[in-house]
Scaffold this motif. Structure first.
Motif, PDB file in Angstrom:
ATOM      1  N   ALA A   1      54.530  21.387  42.174  1.00 29.65           N
ATOM      2  CA  ALA A   1      53.806  21.713  41.141  1.00 29.65           C
ATOM      3  C   ALA A   1      52.749  22.735  41.627  1.00 29.65           C
ATOM      4  N   ILE A   2      52.057  22.167  42.740  1.00 31.74           N
ATOM      5  CA  ILE A   2      51.160  23.005  43.452  1.00 31.74           C
ATOM      6  C   ILE A   2      51.773  24.382  43.868  1.00 31.74           C
ATOM      7  N   LEU A   3      52.845  24.366  44.670  1.00 34.55           N
ATOM      8  CA  LEU A   3      53.343  25.489  45.292  1.00 34.55           C
ATOM      9  C   LEU A   3      53.634  26.524  44.148  1.00 34.55           C
ATOM     10  N   SER A   4      53.746  26.104  42.947  1.00 31.73           N
ATOM     11  CA  SER A   4      54.194  27.250  41.904  1.00 31.73           C
ATOM     12  C   SER A   4      52.960  27.931  41.289  1.00 31.73           C
ATOM     13  N   TYR A   5      51.767  27.405  41.624  1.00 29.12           N
ATOM     14  CA  TYR A   5      50.583  28.216  41.053  1.00 29.12           C
ATOM     15  C   TYR A   5      50.331  29.721  41.358  1.00 29.12           C
ATOM     16  N   GLY A   6      50.647  30.039  42.809  1.00 25.86           N
ATOM     17  CA  GLY A   6      50.698  31.367  43.147  1.00 25.86           C
ATOM     18  C   GLY A   6      51.413  32.164  41.929  1.00 25.86           C
ATOM     19  N   GLU A   7      52.464  31.860  41.471  1.00 26.25           N
ATOM     20  CA  GLU A   7      53.320  32.683  40.441  1.00 26.25           C
ATOM     21  C   GLU A   7      52.637  32.548  39.220  1.00 26.25           C
ATOM     22  N   ARG A   8      52.182  31.251  38.932  1.00 26.15           N
ATOM     23  CA  ARG A   8      51.629  31.166  37.573  1.00 26.15           C
ATOM     24  C   ARG A   8      50.444  31.955  37.096  1.00 26.15           C
ATOM     25  N   LEU A   9      49.577  32.248  38.421  1.00 19.89           N
ATOM     26  CA  LEU A   9      48.538  33.291  38.558  1.00 19.89           C
ATOM     27  C   LEU A   9      48.836  34.636  38.297  1.00 19.89           C
ATOM     28  N   SER A  10      49.923  34.990  39.066  1.00 16.07           N
ATOM     29  CA  SER A  10      50.396  36.302  38.861  1.00 16.07           C
ATOM     30  C   SER A  10      51.059  36.703  37.529  1.00 16.07           C
ATOM     31  N   SER A  11      51.691  35.854  36.837  1.00 19.66           N
ATOM     32  CA  SER A  11      52.250  36.276  35.632  1.00 19.66           C
ATOM     33  C   SER A  11      51.287  36.440  34.540  1.00 19.66           C
ATOM     34  N   LEU A  12      50.166  35.544  34.658  1.00 17.14           N
ATOM     35  CA  LEU A  12      49.121  35.424  33.735  1.00 17.14           C
ATOM     36  C   LEU A  12      48.349  36.777  33.834  1.00 17.14           C
ATOM     37  N   LEU A  13      47.951  37.260  35.039  1.00 18.07           N
ATOM     38  CA  LEU A  13      47.160  38.358  35.456  1.00 18.07           C
ATOM     39  C   LEU A  13      47.959  39.767  35.011  1.00 18.07           C
ATOM     40  N   LEU A  14      49.456  39.847  35.310  1.00 15.61           N
ATOM     41  CA  LEU A  14      50.010  41.088  34.910  1.00 15.61           C
ATOM     42  C   LEU A  14      50.137  41.135  33.674  1.00 15.61           C
ATOM     43  N   THR A  15      50.176  40.210  32.875  1.00  7.89           N
ATOM     44  CA  THR A  15      50.634  40.333  31.290  1.00  7.89           C
ATOM     45  C   THR A  15      49.176  40.642  30.907  1.00  7.89           C
ATOM     46  N   GLU A  16      48.106  40.326  31.122  1.00  9.25           N
ATOM     47  CA  GLU A  16      46.933  40.863  30.669  1.00  9.25           C
ATOM     48  C   GLU A  16      46.492  42.172  31.124  1.00  9.25           C
ATOM     49  N   VAL A  17      46.990  42.496  32.238  1.00 11.24           N
ATOM     50  CA  VAL A  17      46.769  43.854  32.672  1.00 11.24           C
ATOM     51  C   VAL A  17      47.429  44.877  32.105  1.00 11.24           C
ATOM     52  N   LEU A  18      48.707  44.504  31.686  1.00 13.48           N
ATOM     53  CA  LEU A  18      49.738  45.290  30.740  1.00 13.48           C
ATOM     54  C   LEU A  18      49.234  45.381  29.494  1.00 13.48           C
ATOM     55  N   LEU A  19      48.680  44.279  28.897  1.00  9.27           N
ATOM     56  CA  LEU A  19      48.077  44.390  27.459  1.00  9.27           C
ATOM     57  C   LEU A  19      46.764  45.400  27.541  1.00  9.27           C
ATOM     58  N   SER A  20      45.994  45.245  28.696  1.00 10.83           N
ATOM     59  CA  SER A  20      44.760  46.080  28.571  1.00 10.83           C
ATOM     60  C   SER A  20      45.163  47.785  28.730  1.00 10.83           C
ATOM     61  N   ARG A  21      46.496  47.979  29.224  1.00 13.30           N
ATOM     62  CA  ARG A  21      46.726  49.412  29.283  1.00 13.30           C
ATOM     63  C   ARG A  21      47.520  49.853  27.975  1.00 13.30           C
TER      64      ARG A  21
END
Ligand code: ASP
Ligand code: MG
Length: 477
Positions: A126-146
């Motif tokens: 669970a802990i090690l998956s957080y790197g990916e969980r942060l990336s996906s949320l961030l990228l989705t929001e950046v896409l939306l912001s564009r």
């Protein structure tokens, strides 16, 4: 229209500005996509170190403070990325809050380790998956912001079900295909965090280091994708590691077997199991270089079912020192029935994977991952296999492999005129002679197990030398 699954790895996500390149690529496709993303560069390693220090210092105030420091560092890093990529202050604040919630979850897991002084495997995953969980949320929001229509889809929400093996799971396609295909329907850009799926109880299970490639391949299979496009920062698969030889060539096409063998024998470019979900679906893997935007969507390497034997047969030479030998000696081990079965059973009971076995009359050589050597040695020594008089181990070795369709059957004379004399292994002997003639110390050689690969074990110090000699033999200096 079929979708394309597009994977961005840690090498595409090093700095805040890298997100721009990713967005440009997404815009260039100009069609619905499923994006699979890794953690930002170095984050998974940092999380591993964090788990380790939390475990070692469990219960101490200093270690707890260290964990908090680390999550604070992540918060600051994410903030910096948001500032560089989301212009609207309101949207930025909302995203920071959403990322903050995920970081709170991460912090709770780390606190849990401090309380119990141990890291259960499910907590580790669970802990090690957080790197990916942060990336996906961030990228989705950046896409939306564009202004790009996008949504995030987590493996637990789309039903990416695994076999439940923590740390090294595989996708359960029977359980996953229908739900993943349905959940990833739609014409927006869908962003999925790589590296993990969930077991039937919904617990996170990792696909092994570098597992985002495998996530992307599994999803591509589930949705019947047109292709899996893996973005890198190098020119696709190369004839050898550019850190070891002067000017390796880039390889335009590989078949699934060749790509699998190359990854197995040390090419770092793809997770070794990436082709597994795809080869019987005939879904191509295309490797592209994000640092060469002028090439647009033209891949450097395409991996598909096509089989081609090139003039010099070998397409690439790879090397790895993630290997060690467990040796069982005895005057008749090659003859005595049942020895290998006992040994493999013992290793299997200890969850130790065998990479290869080479036997002779007086010795059985078992090739293992380096990390497994001590445990394997202890298990076999303790088991007292009848007929084995001595068990020894050698971790001073490395593998150098030649990979190419025809390695087993082609004559290897290099004139392109006779690929069918049936002598076999001429390519392997050319590779071996080149290594020996140049002074590399070779311990063992094997050819014939795979149609497309042959390998030798060399003294670890000679890994680079052997790789250079063999590469020069087939590709010139
Ligand atoms: N972030 C994970 C790792 O470093 C998975 C990946 O990069 O594919 O192993
Ligand atoms: Mg990777």
């Amino acid at each position: 229209m079929k979708k394309i699954v597009v994977k961005f790895g840690g090498s595409n996500l090093r700095q805040p500005q890298d997100i721009d390149r990713v967005i440009n690529v997404v815009q260039t496709y100009n069609r619905p996509l499923v994006l699979v993303v890794s953690a930002f560069y170095g984050i998974t390693n940092a999380l591993i170190a964090c788990v380790q220090s939390a475990k070692e210092g469990a219960g101490t105030k200093a270690a707890l403070a260290d964990s908090r420091d680390y999550t604070q560092t992540l918060r600051a890093l994410k903030k910096e990325i948001l500032e560089a990529n989301i212009a609207d202050p309101k949207h930025r604040a909302e995203t920071e809050k959403a990322l903050g919630l995920r970081l709170d979850q991460l912090e709770r897991y780390l606190t849990g380790i401090h309380c119990i002084g141990d890291v259960p495997t499910f907590v580790n995953d669970a802990i090690l998956s957080y790197g990916e969980r942060l990336s996906s949320l961030l990228l989705t929001e950046v896409l939306l912001s564009r202004g790009i229509k996008a949504r995030e889809a987590l493996p637990e929400d789309i039903g990416l079900i695994t076999d439940g093996v923590f740390g090294n799971s595989a996708c359960d396609f029977t359980a996953s295909t229908a739900s993943v295909a349905q959940a990833l329907n739609g014409d927006e850009i869908i962003v999925v965090p790589g590296f993990y799926g969930v077991d039937r109880d919904g617990k996170t299970t990792l696909f092994g280091r570098g597992g985002s490639d495998y996530s992307a391949a599994s999803i591509a299979r589930c949705i019947g994708a047109e292709s899996l496009d893996v973005w890198k920062d190098v020119d696709g698969f190369l004839s050898a590691d550019p850190g070891s030889v002067g000017a390796p060539r880039s390889i335009a096409q590989l078949n699934y077997l060749e790509a699998a063998e190359l990854s197995y024998f040390g090419a770092k470019i793809l997770h070794p199991r990436t082709v597994e979900p795809l080869f019987d679906q005939d879904i191509p893997i295309r490797i592209l270089n994000i640092t060469k935007p002028e090439r647009g969507l033209q891949p450097y390497t395409v991996i598909n079912a096509e089989r081609t034997v090139t003039r010099d047969v070998v397409k690439s030479v790879s090397a790895t020192d993630d290997v060690a030998i467990l040796k069982l000696h005895g005057p008749g081990v090659g003859f005595k029935p049942g020895i290998l079965a006992q040994v493999t059973n013992t290793l299997d009971q200890h969850d130790i994977n065998i990479k290869s076995v080479l036997t002779a009359q007086t010795a059985i050589n078992i090739l293992l991952a380096r990390d497994h050597l001590e445990a394997a040695y202890a298990a076999v020594a303790e088991h007292h296999v009848g007929g084995v008089v001595e068990v020894s181990k050698d971790d001073q070795v490395a593998i150098v492999a030649v990979v190419g369709d025809g390695v087993l059957h082609a004559s290897g004379v290099g004139n392109g005129s006779d690929n069918s004399n049936g002598k076999g292994s001429a390519i392997a002997s050319r590779a071996l002679s080149a290594a020996l003639a140049g002074g590399a110390r070779v311990n063992l050689a094997a050819a014939g197990a795979s149609e497309v690969a042959a390998y030798m074990l060399v003294h670890q110090e000679d890994k680079k030398l052997a790789l250079q000699l063999v590469h020069a033999e087939f590709f010139g200096a």
